[in-house]
Write an enzyme that holds these catalytic residues in place. Structure first.
Site, short mmCIF file in Angstrom:
data_model
loop_
_atom_site.label_atom_id
_atom_site.label_comp_id
_atom_site.label_asym_id
_atom_site.label_seq_id
_atom_site.Cartn_x
_atom_site.Cartn_y
_atom_site.Cartn_z
N ASP A 143 3.61 -2.18 -2.20
CA ASP A 143 4.14 -1.08 -3.00
C ASP A 143 3.10 -0.57 -4.00
OD1 ASP A 143 5.99 0.74 -3.84
OD2 ASP A 143 7.23 -0.69 -4.94
N LEU B 154 -4.40 -15.18 13.68
CA LEU B 154 -3.33 -14.62 12.85
C LEU B 154 -2.46 -13.64 13.63
CD1 LEU B 154 -2.30 -14.07 9.80
CD2 LEU B 154 -3.71 -12.02 9.99
N HIS C 158 -1.87 6.17 0.13
CA HIS C 158 -1.52 5.50 1.40
C HIS C 158 -2.78 5.20 2.20
CE1 HIS C 158 2.63 5.87 0.55
NE2 HIS C 158 2.72 7.17 0.74
C1 FPP Z 1 4.93 2.05 -0.64
O1 FPP Z 1 4.25 2.65 -1.71
C2 FPP Z 1 4.11 2.15 0.56
C3 FPP Z 1 4.51 2.69 1.74
C4 FPP Z 1 5.86 3.22 1.97
C5 FPP Z 1 3.58 2.81 2.88
C6 FPP Z 1 2.75 1.60 3.09
C7 FPP Z 1 1.83 1.79 4.20
C8 FPP Z 1 0.55 1.37 4.21
C9 FPP Z 1 -0.06 0.63 3.09
C10 FPP Z 1 -0.28 1.56 5.41
C11 FPP Z 1 0.17 0.66 6.48
C12 FPP Z 1 -0.72 0.70 7.62
C13 FPP Z 1 -0.75 -0.26 8.56
C14 FPP Z 1 -1.60 -0.09 9.70
C15 FPP Z 1 0.03 -1.50 8.48
P1 FPP Z 1 4.91 3.89 -2.45
O2 FPP Z 1 4.51 5.14 -1.78
O3 FPP Z 1 6.40 3.72 -2.52
O4 FPP Z 1 4.28 3.78 -3.86
P2 FPP Z 1 4.92 4.30 -5.23
O5 FPP Z 1 6.11 3.42 -5.50
O6 FPP Z 1 3.82 4.11 -6.20
O7 FPP Z 1 5.30 5.74 -5.04
#
Ligand code: FPP
Length: 255
Positions: free
Chosen positions: A35, A146, A52
């Site tokens: 997050d 893994l 992201h």
């Molecule tokens: C939450 O942060 C994050 C997500 C919903 C997306 C997470 C995805 C990735 C890190 C990439 C994944 C890729 C692979 C290949 C596994 P948020 O957007 O809710 O953050 P905020 O709370 O600060 O708005």
């Protein structure tokens, strides 16, 4: 962390005399709620999707660290069933991330003996996302290091409903009686039926909740929270979470 040297088994080069630092009492399965990408970008005056992208690059760093530490399974919450409520442009961007990620890193993951799997409603993903992940699953199917388990279009409540529906169906078909249903029956119908429950669950960005992630599976999981935003979550902090885990006493309701 109580560290000692062991042969580095999670790599294809492991048969050589290469050694890697690993520790006793390692969590075998670590789950992470990644997050804080949006806030990471906002702090820098960048669009949310830049967070992201940075988050995706950090996935590679943490996968590498987990593999080196001989963690068996790393489950990452990449996209929840609730994340479809986000603006379409952001959803589309996140759905392209696995494609980019695999384009950049799949050869390295293959070399590092990582096996890619997913949990979630896979069939409902966009066609290109599905195709890229399917290819990666196939290419890494025989790897023995893994397991990188990507939770994508995943929601724990739906997972349980789906499981209950299958069980009801099997009861109707006369495969077993209602009275014979146990915890194992339910576990065996979850997406995670083939993997052990997480030992340690990490959530970044200061939020203190599970957000519909592995609710059944984390009944006895150790929880670990940090204010660090996911793109800044480093290998050192990952090791700190593991170190803290190693100091905890797990009693599973006993004394
Ligand atoms: C939450 O942060 C994050 C997500 C919903 C997306 C997470 C995805 C990735 C890190 C990439 C994944 C890729 C692979 C290949 C596994 P948020 O957007 O809710 O953050 P905020 O709370 O600060 O708005």
């Amino acid at each position: 962390m109580r560290l000692f040297k062991l042969p580095f088994k999670n790599s294809k080069e492991s048969t050589a005399d290469f050694t890697e630092t690993v520790s006793e009492n390692m969590p075998k399965h670590i789950a992470i709620i990644m997050d804080g990408n949006g806030r990471w970008a906002k702090k820098r005056g960048m669009p949310r999707v830049a967070g992201h992208r940075e988050g995706m690059d950090n996935v590679k760093r943490i996968v590498k660290a987990a593999n080196q530490l001989q963690v068996e399974i790393l489950t990452l919450y990449a996209f929840s069933t609730e994340n479809w409520k986000r603006p379409l442009t952001e959803v589309e961007y996140i759905m392209k991330l696995p494609i980019d990620f695999l384009q950049h890193y799949l050869p390295e993951l293959v070399d590092e003996n990582v096996r890619i799997q997913t949990i979630g409603e896979f069939d409902d993903l966009p066609k290109n996302t599905k195709a890229a992940i399917m290819r990666a699953k196939e290419q890494t199917a025989d790897n023995t290091g893994l397991i990188l388990n990507i939770a994508i279009n995943y929601g724990s409540r739906f997972e349980m409903i789906r499981s209950i529906r299958e069980i009801c169906q099997e009861v109707q078909e006369g495969k077993y009686e209602i009275e014979e249903i146990t915890e194992t029956t339910l576990s065996d119908h979850l997406y995670t039926s083939h993997i052990k429950d997480p030992d340690l669950l990490i959530r970044t960005s200061g939020e203190l909740r599970l957000s519909n992630f592995l609710l059944w599976q984390s009944a006895y999981t150790e929880l670990w929270f940090t204010d660090t935003l996911w793109p800044d979550f480093s290998k050192e902090e990952f090791e700190k979470a593991i170190n803290d885990f190693q100091k905890r006493k797990r009693r599973y309701g006993g004394i």
